[in-house]
Design a protein around this motif. Sequence first.
Motif, PDB file in Angstrom:
ATOM      1  N   ASN A 197      45.933  81.656  44.046  1.00 15.70           N
ATOM      2  CA  ASN A 197      45.434  82.959  44.649  1.00 15.70           C
ATOM      3  C   ASN A 197      46.156  83.318  45.757  1.00 15.70           C
ATOM      4  OD1 ASN A 197      43.667  83.104  42.465  1.00 15.70           O
ATOM      5  ND2 ASN A 197      41.788  82.611  43.709  1.00 15.70           N
ATOM      6  N   TYR A 198      46.644  82.253  46.647  1.00 11.38           N
ATOM      7  CA  TYR A 198      47.024  82.682  47.704  1.00 11.38           C
ATOM      8  C   TYR A 198      48.478  83.575  47.447  1.00 11.38           C
ATOM      9  CZ  TYR A 198      47.821  81.843  52.869  1.00 11.38           C
ATOM     10  OH  TYR A 198      48.108  82.072  54.283  1.00 11.38           O
ATOM     11  N   GLY A 199      49.115  83.314  46.511  1.00  4.71           N
ATOM     12  CA  GLY A 199      50.070  84.238  46.206  1.00  4.71           C
ATOM     13  C   GLY A 199      51.300  83.351  47.007  1.00  4.71           C
ATOM     14  N   PRO A 200      52.792  83.890  46.605  1.00  3.46           N
ATOM     15  CA  PRO A 200      53.858  83.294  47.059  1.00  3.46           C
ATOM     16  C   PRO A 200      54.121  83.536  48.463  1.00  3.46           C
ATOM     17  CG  PRO A 200      54.290  85.473  45.622  1.00  3.46           C
ATOM     18  CD  PRO A 200      52.980  85.015  45.520  1.00  3.46           C
ATOM     19  N   VAL A 201      54.491  82.637  49.137  1.00  2.00           N
ATOM     20  CA  VAL A 201      54.954  82.775  50.707  1.00  2.00           C
ATOM     21  C   VAL A 201      56.414  82.400  50.878  1.00  2.00           C
ATOM     22  CG1 VAL A 201      52.552  81.849  51.057  1.00  2.00           C
ATOM     23  CG2 VAL A 201      54.436  80.238  51.006  1.00  2.00           C
ATOM     24  N   ALA A 202      57.167  82.221  49.798  1.00  2.00           N
ATOM     25  CA  ALA A 202      58.544  82.008  49.717  1.00  2.00           C
ATOM     26  C   ALA A 202      59.303  82.489  48.501  1.00  2.00           C
ATOM     27  CB  ALA A 202      58.941  80.536  49.909  1.00  2.00           C
ATOM     28  N   ASP A 203      60.554  82.612  48.476  1.00  2.00           N
ATOM     29  CA  ASP A 203      61.308  83.466  47.436  1.00  2.00           C
ATOM     30  C   ASP A 203      61.260  82.142  46.421  1.00  2.00           C
ATOM     31  OD1 ASP A 203      61.632  85.841  48.371  1.00  2.00           O
ATOM     32  OD2 ASP A 203      63.690  85.180  49.241  1.00  2.00           O
ATOM     33  N   PHE A 204      60.793  82.456  45.358  1.00  4.31           N
ATOM     34  CA  PHE A 204      60.996  81.550  43.963  1.00  4.31           C
ATOM     35  C   PHE A 204      62.472  80.938  43.753  1.00  4.31           C
ATOM     36  CE2 PHE A 204      61.329  80.771  39.217  1.00  4.31           C
ATOM     37  CZ  PHE A 204      60.363  79.706  39.036  1.00  4.31           C
ATOM     38  N   GLU A 205      62.391  79.600  43.534  1.00  2.00           N
ATOM     39  CA  GLU A 205      63.763  79.027  43.365  1.00  2.00           C
ATOM     40  C   GLU A 205      65.038  79.094  44.222  1.00  2.00           C
ATOM     41  OE1 GLU A 205      65.161  78.369  38.697  1.00  2.00           O
ATOM     42  OE2 GLU A 205      65.718  80.230  39.471  1.00  2.00           O
ATOM     43  N   THR A 206      64.790  79.898  45.231  1.00  4.29           N
ATOM     44  CA  THR A 206      65.866  80.278  46.005  1.00  4.29           C
ATOM     45  C   THR A 206      65.715  79.642  47.455  1.00  4.29           C
ATOM     46  OG1 THR A 206      65.650  82.420  46.458  1.00  4.29           O
ATOM     47  CG2 THR A 206      67.007  81.807  44.559  1.00  4.29           C
ATOM     48  N   THR A 253      69.368  63.921  44.588  1.00  2.24           N
ATOM     49  CA  THR A 253      70.653  64.898  44.780  1.00  2.24           C
ATOM     50  C   THR A 253      69.951  66.038  45.633  1.00  2.24           C
ATOM     51  OG1 THR A 253      71.625  64.565  42.807  1.00  2.24           O
ATOM     52  CG2 THR A 253      71.981  66.685  43.655  1.00  2.24           C
ATOM     53  N   PRO A 254      70.486  66.543  46.762  1.00  2.00           N
ATOM     54  CA  PRO A 254      69.667  67.821  47.439  1.00  2.00           C
ATOM     55  C   PRO A 254      69.475  68.994  46.710  1.00  2.00           C
ATOM     56  CG  PRO A 254      71.547  66.629  48.849  1.00  2.00           C
ATOM     57  CD  PRO A 254      71.693  66.018  47.398  1.00  2.00           C
ATOM     58  N   GLY A 255      68.630  69.680  46.796  1.00  3.11           N
ATOM     59  CA  GLY A 255      68.262  70.847  46.124  1.00  3.11           C
ATOM     60  C   GLY A 255      68.527  72.148  47.418  1.00  3.11           C
ATOM     61  N   VAL A 256      68.048  73.134  47.214  1.00  2.00           N
ATOM     62  CA  VAL A 256      67.979  74.363  48.101  1.00  2.00           C
ATOM     63  C   VAL A 256      68.153  73.763  49.647  1.00  2.00           C
ATOM     64  CG1 VAL A 256      66.788  76.334  49.015  1.00  2.00           C
ATOM     65  CG2 VAL A 256      67.093  75.994  46.386  1.00  2.00           C
ATOM     66  N   ASN A 257      67.062  72.789  49.970  1.00  2.00           N
ATOM     67  CA  ASN A 257      67.004  72.211  51.213  1.00  2.00           C
ATOM     68  C   ASN A 257      68.247  70.907  51.101  1.00  2.00           C
ATOM     69  OD1 ASN A 257      66.881  70.700  53.585  1.00  2.00           O
ATOM     70  ND2 ASN A 257      64.517  70.850  53.303  1.00  2.00           N
ATOM     71  N   PRO A 258      69.166  70.929  51.941  1.00  8.72           N
ATOM     72  CA  PRO A 258      70.256  69.931  51.970  1.00  8.72           C
ATOM     73  C   PRO A 258      69.753  68.782  52.294  1.00  8.72           C
ATOM     74  CG  PRO A 258      70.716  71.354  53.736  1.00  8.72           C
ATOM     75  CD  PRO A 258      69.513  72.116  52.972  1.00  8.72           C
ATOM     76  N   GLY A 259      68.393  68.471  52.978  1.00  6.57           N
ATOM     77  CA  GLY A 259      67.917  67.191  53.198  1.00  6.57           C
ATOM     78  C   GLY A 259      66.872  66.950  52.480  1.00  6.57           C
ATOM     79  N   TYR A 260      66.658  67.479  51.156  1.00  5.91           N
ATOM     80  CA  TYR A 260      65.698  67.048  50.351  1.00  5.91           C
ATOM     81  C   TYR A 260      66.141  67.067  48.967  1.00  5.91           C
ATOM     82  CZ  TYR A 260      60.566  66.397  49.646  1.00  5.91           C
ATOM     83  OH  TYR A 260      59.346  65.959  49.262  1.00  5.91           O
ATOM     84  N   GLY A 261      65.551  66.217  48.295  1.00  9.47           N
ATOM     85  CA  GLY A 261      65.821  66.082  46.759  1.00  9.47           C
ATOM     86  C   GLY A 261      64.603  66.482  45.964  1.00  9.47           C
ATOM     87  N   LEU A 262      64.178  65.565  45.077  1.00 11.27           N
ATOM     88  CA  LEU A 262      62.784  65.759  44.371  1.00 11.27           C
ATOM     89  C   LEU A 262      61.842  64.628  44.919  1.00 11.27           C
ATOM     90  CD1 LEU A 262      64.029  65.932  40.696  1.00 11.27           C
ATOM     91  CD2 LEU A 262      63.515  67.619  42.231  1.00 11.27           C
ATOM     92  N   GLY A 263      61.118  65.356  45.904  1.00  3.92           N
ATOM     93  CA  GLY A 263      59.824  64.250  46.350  1.00  3.92           C
ATOM     94  C   GLY A 263      60.439  63.479  47.335  1.00  3.92           C
TER      95      GLY A 263
END
Length: 478
Positions: free
Chosen positions: A256-265, A401-411
Amino acid sequence: MMRSSAAKLLWALLLALALVASACGNDDDGGATESPPTAAATEEATPAAPAPEPTPEATPEPTEAPTPEATPEPTEAPTPEATPEATPEPTEAPTPEATPVPDPEDHPSGLDIAAIEAAVADYMDSAGIPGLVLAVALGDEDPWTFGWGVSDLATEEPMTPSSFVRIGSVTKPVTTVAVLSMVEEGLVDLDTPVTAYLGDDWYGKYERGPDITLRHLMGHTAGFVEYAFDPGFFILGAGRLNVPIAPEEIVLFTTNYGPVADFETEYNYSTAGHVIAGMIIEAVTGNPAHVEIRNRVLEPLGLQNTYLPPNELPPETVANSYNYGLLYTAFTSLTNPPDGSLHVFKGKDLLATNSYPQEFLQTAGWTGGGIETLIGDVPTMFRGLFKGGLISNESLAEMTTPGVNPGYGLGLGIDDIDGLLVYSHGGGTPAFRTRSLYFPELDLSLAVNANVLPPNPDAQELVDALIPIVMESWGLSN
């Protein structure tokens, strides 16, 4: 008398800042001059308690959530009036008595106990922490566990490795590994839309709902708000601390809050992603999430003192913990602090969390931040995610493997400390702060938990001081 609009706005801003350090966050930012308590170091690993039998019954029906159209915008929730006349006077907490420790050269761990104790004492004094527990391990050996200070300022009960604690978002990599094991079995897919598992109405009006996948959820790229940091959610909780919150309610609030960041990127840390992952676990397997997590992660690693509420609970309640700073201000303004809950410790005002009902606090994190455990289980659990044979090397590569954030993978956090690769995650939940790390090149694991939120300075400062002491004691180098 109602507050003015300006006053309401001020409280919303204060709550927004406070909740940066509240439930389930990965990274959190807390005098009298009493001497800090002396460490009480255990000389053997934390003894194991019998594991509970997994609860066979299905997860209780969640509280029916209102339809999205009827749900008010989170930030527009009314702020209850403060009731200062009902606030009891804080009591000055006594300084816990020191507990003698073995001479460093006699400690069977080989660790420099004097150096560890000095680092912990300095940190606890500067951060104003009543109690702290630590566990370190090399390879698959049982962790060495230590405790300092008190778990309860009123009773002066000591904080020991036998004190149960909440580890907040350190739960996330555990849930991630459970999901990846299901991927290997062909039950779920990281890149298939969540609608395949939860149906077309799980996301309400959320504009990118049909496109969201498990990869987005566990990599924090779905664009979700961090509900645990939001003033509206905090106000919601303050009014129902004795009522559990269901995962579906958390999802409704978030979408309900809606997006607060760009999806996927764009990376935007949000505990809701791993809560939804827990819902997918249940929908696909037909079993409660805590049963699947126990069968897929906890039981294979021999973790007999780790639990995922609310459907399984430790044999003892968690140690008392204390809110400080803006969290203290938020709690004392939105609630009537119970008698005996206010303390002054090392010149700082603290509020005892265990003085309140625990139902909401215990369920607000769930598969995103709800685990309760003994500190001795945490290094075994964290190392076991990578070395326990729970998932394949291919799945580990996906996770690390890092994602969009180079310091974070999956969880999972991916860091570099003095040129060494380290996998890590933090956790903050009213009112504990946890840091857990694993150095794959050294096969070294470490976990620390303090019973104050937010500690200032953060627990990472203590970790940074302890790592070289541990490495030198055990002859490790990069």
